[in-house]
Enzyme design. Structure first.
Site, short mmCIF file in Angstrom:
data_model
loop_
_atom_site.label_atom_id
_atom_site.label_comp_id
_atom_site.label_asym_id
_atom_site.label_seq_id
_atom_site.Cartn_x
_atom_site.Cartn_y
_atom_site.Cartn_z
N GLY A 77 0.98 -1.22 0.18
CA GLY A 77 -0.08 -0.01 0.02
C GLY A 77 0.88 1.12 -0.06
CD GLN B 128 3.65 5.97 2.63
OE1 GLN B 128 2.65 5.19 2.18
NE2 GLN B 128 4.58 4.94 3.46
CB CYS C 264 5.28 2.81 7.72
SG CYS C 264 5.11 4.19 6.75
CG LEU C 265 6.66 1.12 1.84
CD1 LEU C 265 5.97 1.31 0.46
CD2 LEU C 265 7.78 -0.09 1.74
CD GLU D 242 -1.23 2.83 2.87
OE1 GLU D 242 -0.84 4.06 2.69
OE2 GLU D 242 -0.44 1.81 2.84
CG HIS E 79 0.48 7.10 5.74
ND1 HIS E 79 1.57 7.86 6.04
CD2 HIS E 79 0.71 5.72 5.25
CE1 HIS E 79 2.54 6.85 5.95
NE2 HIS E 79 1.93 5.52 5.63
ZN ZN Z 1 2.94 3.78 5.97
#
Ligand code: ZN
Length: 176
Positions: free
Chosen positions: A46, A51, A100-101, A143, A146
């Site tokens: 996701g 991001q 989380c990326l 998501e 975010h």
């Molecule tokens: Zn994330």
């Protein structure tokens, strides 16, 4: 399509409340295509627009439904949701591990609603609704957080470095 640079904490864009999308023109289409490519490249399941440094309300998720043990995994399904909001969440919650990326090298135990109904729009601007449970419900909640500048460590019971064996296990599942 192009892979965009993923932004990491403490980049302020991750803490901003993202703007609603009103224009479904070519810029949005390019953004969505790039987000899908960036998510696959990472790899993650996701990605939210902040991001990649864009403070707008759009998320992409690519995730295969859970299957019984021993069954073939189902092919991943791509979800693109513009202006998503959680319209309903179950009272029942469960704890799960998330990464989380934008926060590499860490995971956390996060309590989330077991099931949610998410309303939003397709990339063409058509109203849509998704009912989800389990992992998909968790990814959706992560998501959408975010878009409001909320990151999982804000609500996690604990945040820690995964031990190496666990890291393999989590790397595809938890990076959102
Ligand atoms: Zn994330």
């Amino acid at each position: 399509m192009a892979v965009r640079q993923i932004v990491y904490l403490p980049d302020k864009v991750l803490r901003r409340k993202a703007r609603p999308i009103k224009d479904f023109g070519p810029d949005l289409q390019t953004l969505i295509d790039d987000m899908v490519e960036t998510m696959r490249d990472a790899p993650g399941v996701g990605l939210a627009a902040p991001q990649v440094g864009v403070s707008q309300r759009v998320i992409v998720i690519e995730y295969g439904e859970e299957t019984e043990e021993g069954e073939e995994p189902s092919p991943p399904k791509l979800y693109t949701i513009v202006n998503p909001e959680v319209a309903r969440r179950s009272e029942e919650t469960e704890m799960g591990v998330e990464g989380c990326l934008s926060i590499p090298g860490l995971v956390g135990d996060v309590e989330r609603a077991v099931s949610v109904t998410v309303k939003g729009q397709s990339r063409q601007g058509q109203a849509m609704k998704i009912k989800a449970e389990g992992w998909l419900a968790r990814i959706l909640q992560h998501e959408i957080d975010h878009l409001d500048g909320v990151l999982y460590p804000d609500i996690a019971e604990q945040v820690y470095q995964p031990v190496p064996e666990e890291e393999d296990e989590y790397v595809d599942e938890a990076n959102v």
